[in-house]
Design an enzyme around this catalytic site. Structure first.
Site, PDB file in Angstrom:
ATOM      1  N   CYS A 105      53.849  42.978 -49.059  1.00 47.53           N
ATOM      2  CA  CYS A 105      52.810  43.356 -48.596  1.00 47.53           C
ATOM      3  C   CYS A 105      52.934  44.762 -48.129  1.00 47.53           C
ATOM      4  CB  CYS A 105      52.354  42.422 -47.458  1.00 47.53           C
ATOM      5  SG  CYS A 105      50.611  43.039 -46.974  1.00 47.53           S
ATOM      6  N   LEU A 106      52.690  45.847 -49.001  1.00 52.45           N
ATOM      7  CA  LEU A 106      52.956  47.005 -48.818  1.00 52.45           C
ATOM      8  C   LEU A 106      51.522  47.738 -49.287  1.00 52.45           C
ATOM      9  CD1 LEU A 106      54.718  49.529 -47.463  1.00 52.45           C
ATOM     10  CD2 LEU A 106      55.802  49.625 -49.688  1.00 52.45           C
TER      11      LEU A 106
END
Length: 178
Positions: A105-106
């Protein structure tokens, strides 16, 4: 006339033998030549002719994840830089922004991706996740909750997970290098 015809045929067969370089490959090559990775990051190309698929290893030298070694696969499609690369962590790690399947999750790998961003932006973003895990945008909700509730408990869980320990019944891969 026959000589011109045979020269044209030779030229055509030479073109067929040499694979065409896609715009994505050209952009990736440009991104890679501009990379200035710190000593805590290394890239590896299993096939030196395939610049669209490689791994990045991050070994943080500070923070809670210090002395761990984390490997990410990069799979870049032919629509790069219009589409972001697919990045996955190859190990099962205890981190709020990496789920148990290795999805990361970026924000710049999803909704905040723009074609002006490059591979260096992603690599710096990944390294930053190890320095400052983000509990506000988690994939591993339990780890995020631990981080929000009690940073010292989260830190001890990280230390245990780095050695291959289990947290709340889930075993993690040993990633400690020192």
């Amino acid at each position: 006339m026959i000589k011109i015809w045979s020269m044209k045929k030779e030229e055509e067969s030479a073109k067929k033998k040499k694979p065409k370089t896609s715009p994505a490959q050209l952009r990736v090559q440009k991104d890679l030549t501009e990379l200035e990775l710190p000593k805590t990051m290394k890239t590896h190309f299993a096939d030196p002719n395939d610049v669209l698929n490689f791994t990045l290893t991050i070994e943080p030298d500070e923070g809670m994840y210090k002395n761990g070694s984390f490997t990410f696969t990069f799979a870049i499609n032919t629509n790069y830089p219009h589409d972001p690369p697919k990045v996955k962590c190859t190990q099962k790690i205890y981190h709020p922004n990496v789920d148990l399947e290795g999805n990361v999750c970026l924000n710049i790998l999803r909704e905040d991706w723009k074609p002006v961003l490059n591979l260096n932006s992603i690599m710096v973003g990944l390294q930053y996740l190890f320095l400052e895990p983000n509990a506000d945008d988690p994939l591993n909700k339990e780890a995020a909750e631990d981080l929000r509730r009690d940073r010292s408990v989260f830190s001890s869980n990280v230390k245990r997970s780095l050695t291959g320990g289990a947290i709340k019944g889930i075993s993690y891969d040993r990633v400690l290098v020192k």
